[in-house]
Design a protein around this motif. Structure first.
Motif, PDB file in Angstrom:
ATOM      1  N   LEU A 170     -16.337 -11.926  -8.940  1.00 52.55           N
ATOM      2  CA  LEU A 170     -15.586 -12.277  -7.891  1.00 52.55           C
ATOM      3  C   LEU A 170     -15.229 -13.963  -8.123  1.00 52.55           C
ATOM      4  O   LEU A 170     -16.148 -14.589  -8.137  1.00 52.55           O
ATOM      5  CB  LEU A 170     -16.141 -12.232  -6.539  1.00 52.55           C
ATOM      6  N   GLU A 171     -13.702 -13.932  -8.364  1.00 45.40           N
ATOM      7  CA  GLU A 171     -13.456 -15.249  -8.982  1.00 45.40           C
ATOM      8  C   GLU A 171     -12.123 -15.705  -8.608  1.00 45.40           C
ATOM      9  O   GLU A 171     -11.122 -14.643  -8.299  1.00 45.40           O
ATOM     10  CB  GLU A 171     -13.646 -15.201 -10.362  1.00 45.40           C
ATOM     11  N   ASP A 172     -12.036 -17.101  -8.694  1.00 42.37           N
ATOM     12  CA  ASP A 172     -10.425 -17.351  -8.536  1.00 42.37           C
ATOM     13  C   ASP A 172      -9.694 -16.629  -9.426  1.00 42.37           C
ATOM     14  O   ASP A 172      -9.989 -16.672 -10.802  1.00 42.37           O
ATOM     15  CB  ASP A 172     -10.576 -18.768  -8.487  1.00 42.37           C
ATOM     16  N   ALA A 173      -8.194 -16.507  -8.900  1.00 44.09           N
ATOM     17  CA  ALA A 173      -7.451 -16.045 -10.048  1.00 44.09           C
ATOM     18  C   ALA A 173      -5.852 -16.547  -9.810  1.00 44.09           C
ATOM     19  O   ALA A 173      -5.070 -16.003  -9.208  1.00 44.09           O
ATOM     20  CB  ALA A 173      -7.129 -14.614  -9.861  1.00 44.09           C
ATOM     21  N   PRO A 174      -5.952 -17.990  -9.814  1.00 45.69           N
ATOM     22  CA  PRO A 174      -4.608 -18.687  -9.979  1.00 45.69           C
ATOM     23  C   PRO A 174      -3.592 -18.429 -10.617  1.00 45.69           C
ATOM     24  O   PRO A 174      -2.238 -18.611 -10.348  1.00 45.69           O
ATOM     25  CB  PRO A 174      -5.145 -20.231 -10.332  1.00 45.69           C
ATOM     26  N   ASN A 175      -3.676 -17.567 -11.644  1.00 43.92           N
ATOM     27  CA  ASN A 175      -2.380 -17.144 -12.475  1.00 43.92           C
ATOM     28  C   ASN A 175      -1.981 -15.736 -12.352  1.00 43.92           C
ATOM     29  O   ASN A 175      -1.673 -15.015 -13.234  1.00 43.92           O
ATOM     30  CB  ASN A 175      -2.505 -17.626 -13.972  1.00 43.92           C
ATOM     31  N   LEU A 176      -2.087 -15.158 -11.002  1.00 45.58           N
ATOM     32  CA  LEU A 176      -1.795 -13.618 -10.822  1.00 45.58           C
ATOM     33  C   LEU A 176      -0.277 -13.562 -11.149  1.00 45.58           C
ATOM     34  O   LEU A 176       0.491 -14.214 -10.783  1.00 45.58           O
ATOM     35  CB  LEU A 176      -2.383 -13.257  -9.676  1.00 45.58           C
ATOM     36  N   ASP A 177       0.007 -12.681 -11.943  1.00 46.19           N
ATOM     37  CA  ASP A 177       1.400 -12.117 -11.966  1.00 46.19           C
ATOM     38  C   ASP A 177       2.156 -11.538 -10.596  1.00 46.19           C
ATOM     39  O   ASP A 177       1.440 -10.597  -9.957  1.00 46.19           O
ATOM     40  CB  ASP A 177       1.554 -11.242 -13.227  1.00 46.19           C
ATOM     41  N   PRO A 178       2.854 -12.196 -10.083  1.00 48.52           N
ATOM     42  CA  PRO A 178       3.521 -11.761  -8.901  1.00 48.52           C
ATOM     43  C   PRO A 178       4.171 -10.163  -8.945  1.00 48.52           C
ATOM     44  O   PRO A 178       4.087  -9.665  -7.980  1.00 48.52           O
ATOM     45  CB  PRO A 178       4.807 -12.682  -8.487  1.00 48.52           C
ATOM     46  N   ASN A 179       4.547  -9.889 -10.197  1.00 46.22           N
ATOM     47  CA  ASN A 179       5.027  -8.563 -10.397  1.00 46.22           C
ATOM     48  C   ASN A 179       3.962  -7.607 -10.100  1.00 46.22           C
ATOM     49  O   ASN A 179       4.481  -6.185  -9.986  1.00 46.22           O
ATOM     50  CB  ASN A 179       5.504  -8.316 -11.819  1.00 46.22           C
ATOM     51  N   LEU A 180       2.740  -7.854 -10.123  1.00 49.31           N
ATOM     52  CA  LEU A 180       1.595  -6.967  -9.694  1.00 49.31           C
ATOM     53  C   LEU A 180       1.575  -6.406  -8.100  1.00 49.31           C
ATOM     54  O   LEU A 180       1.071  -5.358  -8.051  1.00 49.31           O
ATOM     55  CB  LEU A 180       0.188  -7.493  -9.929  1.00 49.31           C
ATOM     56  N   PHE A 181       2.416  -7.168  -7.449  1.00 49.06           N
ATOM     57  CA  PHE A 181       2.401  -7.071  -6.022  1.00 49.06           C
ATOM     58  C   PHE A 181       3.749  -6.294  -5.473  1.00 49.06           C
ATOM     59  O   PHE A 181       4.224  -6.148  -4.359  1.00 49.06           O
ATOM     60  CB  PHE A 181       2.257  -8.200  -5.373  1.00 49.06           C
TER      61      PHE A 181
ATOM     62  N   GLU B 220       3.867  -7.302   3.197  1.00 47.41           N
ATOM     63  CA  GLU B 220       4.590  -7.419   4.565  1.00 47.41           C
ATOM     64  C   GLU B 220       4.238  -6.196   5.458  1.00 47.41           C
ATOM     65  O   GLU B 220       5.012  -5.596   6.194  1.00 47.41           O
ATOM     66  CB  GLU B 220       6.072  -7.169   4.153  1.00 47.41           C
ATOM     67  N   ASP B 221       2.974  -6.117   5.708  1.00 43.47           N
ATOM     68  CA  ASP B 221       2.283  -5.200   6.626  1.00 43.47           C
ATOM     69  C   ASP B 221       2.792  -3.820   6.314  1.00 43.47           C
ATOM     70  O   ASP B 221       2.647  -2.999   7.121  1.00 43.47           O
ATOM     71  CB  ASP B 221       2.654  -5.333   7.955  1.00 43.47           C
ATOM     72  N   ARG B 222       2.981  -3.610   5.025  1.00 42.15           N
ATOM     73  CA  ARG B 222       3.042  -2.070   4.687  1.00 42.15           C
ATOM     74  C   ARG B 222       2.182  -1.719   3.260  1.00 42.15           C
ATOM     75  O   ARG B 222       1.933  -2.625   2.757  1.00 42.15           O
ATOM     76  CB  ARG B 222       4.549  -1.913   4.371  1.00 42.15           C
ATOM     77  N   ILE B 223       1.835  -0.553   3.321  1.00 39.12           N
ATOM     78  CA  ILE B 223       1.064  -0.227   2.241  1.00 39.12           C
ATOM     79  C   ILE B 223       1.743   0.725   1.299  1.00 39.12           C
ATOM     80  O   ILE B 223       2.330   1.724   1.784  1.00 39.12           O
ATOM     81  CB  ILE B 223      -0.375   0.432   2.536  1.00 39.12           C
TER      82      ILE B 223
ATOM     83  N   ARG C 254      -0.366 -10.480   0.267  1.00 36.60           N
ATOM     84  CA  ARG C 254      -0.231  -9.446  -0.648  1.00 36.60           C
ATOM     85  C   ARG C 254      -1.642  -9.035  -1.194  1.00 36.60           C
ATOM     86  O   ARG C 254      -2.274 -10.122  -1.817  1.00 36.60           O
ATOM     87  CB  ARG C 254       0.900  -9.526  -1.448  1.00 36.60           C
ATOM     88  N   TRP C 255      -1.738  -7.835  -1.563  1.00 31.45           N
ATOM     89  CA  TRP C 255      -2.972  -7.469  -2.259  1.00 31.45           C
ATOM     90  C   TRP C 255      -2.747  -6.018  -3.063  1.00 31.45           C
ATOM     91  O   TRP C 255      -1.872  -5.331  -2.699  1.00 31.45           O
ATOM     92  CB  TRP C 255      -4.253  -7.150  -1.314  1.00 31.45           C
ATOM     93  N   ARG C 256      -3.412  -5.947  -4.260  1.00 25.85           N
ATOM     94  CA  ARG C 256      -3.489  -4.569  -4.982  1.00 25.85           C
ATOM     95  C   ARG C 256      -4.661  -4.070  -5.076  1.00 25.85           C
ATOM     96  O   ARG C 256      -5.771  -4.946  -5.476  1.00 25.85           O
ATOM     97  CB  ARG C 256      -2.690  -5.297  -6.378  1.00 25.85           C
ATOM     98  N   TRP C 257      -5.001  -2.906  -4.755  1.00 30.07           N
ATOM     99  CA  TRP C 257      -6.437  -2.261  -4.901  1.00 30.07           C
ATOM    100  C   TRP C 257      -6.079  -1.106  -5.735  1.00 30.07           C
ATOM    101  O   TRP C 257      -5.210  -0.247  -5.631  1.00 30.07           O
ATOM    102  CB  TRP C 257      -6.756  -1.926  -3.561  1.00 30.07           C
ATOM    103  N   THR C 258      -7.166  -0.967  -6.774  1.00 30.17           N
ATOM    104  CA  THR C 258      -7.089   0.135  -7.616  1.00 30.17           C
ATOM    105  C   THR C 258      -8.595   0.655  -7.681  1.00 30.17           C
ATOM    106  O   THR C 258      -9.463   0.008  -7.273  1.00 30.17           O
ATOM    107  CB  THR C 258      -6.763  -0.279  -9.040  1.00 30.17           C
ATOM    108  N   GLY C 259      -8.561   2.090  -7.805  1.00 28.02           N
ATOM    109  CA  GLY C 259      -9.766   2.747  -7.765  1.00 28.02           C
ATOM    110  C   GLY C 259      -9.949   4.003  -8.965  1.00 28.02           C
ATOM    111  O   GLY C 259      -8.552   4.478  -9.102  1.00 28.02           O
ATOM    112  N   GLN C 260     -10.831   3.935  -9.570  1.00 23.85           N
ATOM    113  CA  GLN C 260     -10.720   5.061 -10.757  1.00 23.85           C
ATOM    114  C   GLN C 260     -12.270   5.820 -10.634  1.00 23.85           C
ATOM    115  O   GLN C 260     -13.251   5.417 -10.801  1.00 23.85           O
ATOM    116  CB  GLN C 260     -10.616   4.422 -12.072  1.00 23.85           C
ATOM    117  N   LEU C 261     -11.931   7.153 -10.791  1.00 25.12           N
ATOM    118  CA  LEU C 261     -13.275   8.127 -10.722  1.00 25.12           C
ATOM    119  C   LEU C 261     -12.935   9.157 -11.636  1.00 25.12           C
ATOM    120  O   LEU C 261     -11.777   9.939 -11.014  1.00 25.12           O
ATOM    121  CB  LEU C 261     -13.833   8.336  -9.450  1.00 25.12           C
TER     122      LEU C 261
END
Length: 216
Positions: A205-216, A78-81, A60-67
């Motif tokens: 670019l760093e490890d993030a072991p405590n990511l909130d699962p709700n972000l995904f 789950e193979d969906r975006i 699972r991944w979360r991508w954000t972009g701002q301009l």
């Protein structure tokens, strides 16, 4: 033109090595990537922007972009975006930054016609590979339908990328550190018609072991 099977194998292996370096989803631990960029050109949206990707180390991944006033969110699971507004267009500059940093090299390199040349740049010998699906007889040194990837064969790192003649991205790895077997450039300079159009900087670019699962 690279036609001998052994030579094609060397070229394809070099491209695959460079492509896998940018594929951060091969990492099995959660991470956070933060990027800033400054654009200057004639696109509909120009200025300062940011991009961020969070990955849970599995699928699972979360991508954000701002301009300007454009704020995008995309979530892969789950193979969906998904997105808060999936039909919202991605600004050209944001998409370009995403492409040159996270998806610069195509996957199916074996399906392409390959032309190759060794060149000298900044005291290093680079392998420049031109990829296309077809070329006319007696093609120009660089055809409009060819994409170009210049790779340092000693390190396997992508040094220059060009989707089409007139647009080039130059990768600067000065100060870059190995992150779980991957080395991202610290800066990318994107030129259009010989003019600097976008300056990209990898802020962290760093490890993030405590990511909130709700972000995904």
């Amino acid at each position: 033109t690279v036609s001998k099977p052994a030579d094609r194998s060397v070229a394809i292996d070099l491209l695959d090595r460079a492509r896998k370096n940018f594929d951060l989803h091969r990492i099995s631990t959660p991470y956070a990537l933060k990027v800033s960029f400054q654009t200057n050109g004639a696109a509909q949206m120009e200025g300062g922007g940011t991009m961020e990707e969070l990955y849970d180390g599995q699928s699972r991944w979360r991508w954000t972009g701002q301009l300007q006033d454009s704020n995008l969110i995309r979530i892969g699971a789950e193979d969906r975006i998904y997105g808060s507004n999936p039909s919202q267009a991605v600004p050209l500059r944001v998409q370009l930054v995403h492409s040159v940093l996270l998806r610069p090299i195509v996957h199916d390199t074996a399906a392409f016609l390959i032309r190759a040349a060794n060149v000298e740049r900044d005291g290093k010998t680079l392998s420049c590979l031109l990829l296309s699906h077809s070329l006319p007889p007696n093609p120009a040194p660089r055809s409009w339908v060819e994409r170009e990837d210049c790779i340092d064969p000693a390190t396997g790192l992508l040094v220059m990328w060009s989707e089409a003649p007139g647009i080039y991205a130059v990768y600067d790895y000065t100060g870059a550190a190995d992150f779980h077997g991957h080395i991202l450039p610290r800066q990318i300079s994107i030129f259009e018609e010989g003019r600097l159009a976008i300056q990209v900087r990898v802020e962290s670019l760093e490890d993030a072991p405590n990511l909130d699962p709700n972000l995904f």
